[in-house]
Design a protein around this motif. Structure first.
Motif, PDB file in Angstrom:
ATOM      1  N   PHE A   1      45.376  -9.045  -9.157  1.00  0.00           N
ATOM      2  CA  PHE A   1      44.222  -8.794  -8.277  1.00  0.00           C
ATOM      3  C   PHE A   1      43.320 -10.032  -8.188  1.00  0.00           C
ATOM      4  O   PHE A   1      42.843 -10.402  -7.125  1.00  0.00           O
ATOM      5  CB  PHE A   1      43.441  -7.600  -8.843  1.00  0.00           C
TER       6      PHE A   1
ATOM      7  N   GLU B   1      45.474 -13.226  -6.545  1.00  0.00           N
ATOM      8  CA  GLU B   1      46.305 -12.908  -5.386  1.00  0.00           C
ATOM      9  C   GLU B   1      46.154 -13.939  -4.273  1.00  0.00           C
ATOM     10  O   GLU B   1      45.067 -14.516  -4.083  1.00  0.00           O
ATOM     11  CB  GLU B   1      45.880 -11.532  -4.858  1.00  0.00           C
TER      12      GLU B   1
ATOM     13  N   ARG C   1      45.386 -15.072  -0.763  1.00  0.00           N
ATOM     14  CA  ARG C   1      44.555 -14.503   0.306  1.00  0.00           C
ATOM     15  C   ARG C   1      44.654 -15.328   1.566  1.00  0.00           C
ATOM     16  O   ARG C   1      44.712 -16.558   1.501  1.00  0.00           O
ATOM     17  CB  ARG C   1      43.101 -14.433  -0.143  1.00  0.00           C
TER      18      ARG C   1
ATOM     19  N   ARG D   1      50.969  -9.372  -2.822  1.00  0.00           N
ATOM     20  CA  ARG D   1      50.989  -7.926  -3.025  1.00  0.00           C
ATOM     21  C   ARG D   1      51.904  -7.250  -2.023  1.00  0.00           C
ATOM     22  O   ARG D   1      51.859  -7.539  -0.827  1.00  0.00           O
ATOM     23  CB  ARG D   1      49.573  -7.370  -2.900  1.00  0.00           C
TER      24      ARG D   1
END
Lengths: 75, 151
Positions: free
Chosen positions: A69, A72, A74, A9
Motif C-alpha cells: 500500500f 505502490e 501510482r 495492485r
C-alpha cells in the motif's frame, strides 16, 4: 513524499514490480514456509498446525499489504 | 442636477464577485486503495469470528475451530498481550478511518455560511466501512459485557 514503485495492485493482491518488491515478496514467501515447518514441529495435530499457520499467514499478508500500500506504483 | 450626477459617479460599485466555496478534500488516499487495505485489515477478525461462530453456534470443532481461542489466550499470557486487541480492534479501526476519509468530502460555502458534507457512493468502501464498524462494536460490546459486574 517519496514514491518507491515497488508493487502493482491487481484486485486485492499486491504483485512485485521491481527488485525491491521481489525481495520483499520472496522474503515473505520464505518466512511463510519457515513458519509452517516451525509450527508443525511444535504442534500436536494437523489441525493445530493449520489453524496457527493460517493465522500467522494472515498476519504476514497484512504486513505485506501495508508495505504494498505504501510503496505502490501510482499514475 | 449636476450635483446629483457627480454623486452617482462617485458612488462605490457593489462587489459582484462571488467567492467560490472552500472545499476541504479529505480524501487523503485513493478510495480503491483504502478499500483494499480495509479488506486485509478485516480479514483476521473475520477469520476469528468465523471460528467462534462455528464453535459456539454450530458446536463444530474437530480440533480446528477451538484452537483459535487457545492461540489468543496464549498471546494474552505472553508478552505479546497487545497483539490480540490490536488485531481484533485496532486494524478495523484504521480501516474505518481510511474508508471514511476516502468517501467523505467537506465543503464550506462562505456566502451562506454553510458546511456541507458529501458522501460519495462508493459501495465497496461503504461495505468495508460497515463491516469494520460491526467488528469494532462487536468486540467493544463483548469487552463491556465481560467486564460489567453487578454489585
Amino acid at each position: 513524499m517519496m514514491h518507491f514503485n515497488w508493487f502493482t495492485r491487481k484486485g486485492i493482491v499486491y504483485w512485485p514490480a521491481s527488485i525491491g518488491g521481489w525481495i520483499i515478496f520472496i522474503m515473505a514467501a520464505v518466512y511463510v514456509v519457515y513458519l509452517f515447518i516451525d509450527i508443525d514441529k511444535r504442534s500436536h495435530s494437523g489441525s493445530d498446525t493449520l489453524i496457527n499457520w493460517v493465522f500467522n499467514c494472515l498476519i504476514v499478508g497484512v504486513v505485506y499489504s501495508v508495505i504494498g500500500f505504501l510503496t505502490e506504483k501510482r499514475n | 442636477m449636476e450635483d446629483f450626477e457627480t454623486k452617482l459617479e462617485n458612488m462605490t460599485k457593489p462587489d459582484r464577485e462571488v467567492k467560490p466555496p472552500i472545499e476541504v478534500k479529505l480524501a487523503i488516499v485513493n478510495a480503491q486503495r483504502s478499500a483494499v487495505l480495509g479488506v486485509w485489515f478485516t480479514l483476521i477478525p473475520c477469520y476469528f469470528l468465523f471460528c467462534a461462530f462455528m464453535f459456539y453456534f454450530f458446536h463444530l470443532d474437530y480440533g480446528v475451530f477451538g484452537s483459535i481461542f487457545a492461540l489468543f489466550s496464549m498471546l494474552e499470557k505472553n508478552t505479546m498481550w497487545l497483539v490480540g486487541p490490536v488485531i481484533l480492534v485496532g486494524l478495523p479501526l484504521i480501516s474505518i478511518i481510511l474508508n471514511a476519509l476516502a468517501i467523505t468530502h467537506f465543503s464550506f460555502d462562505r456566502a451562506n455560511r454553510m458546511l456541507r458534507l458529501n458522501i460519495k457512493l462508493r459501495w465497496f468502501n461503504i461495505i468495508i466501512l460497515l463491516l469494520s464498524i460491526a467488528i469494532v462494536s462487536l468486540f467493544i460490546g463483548y469487552a463491556f459485557a465481560l467486564n460489567i459486574q453487578v454489585k
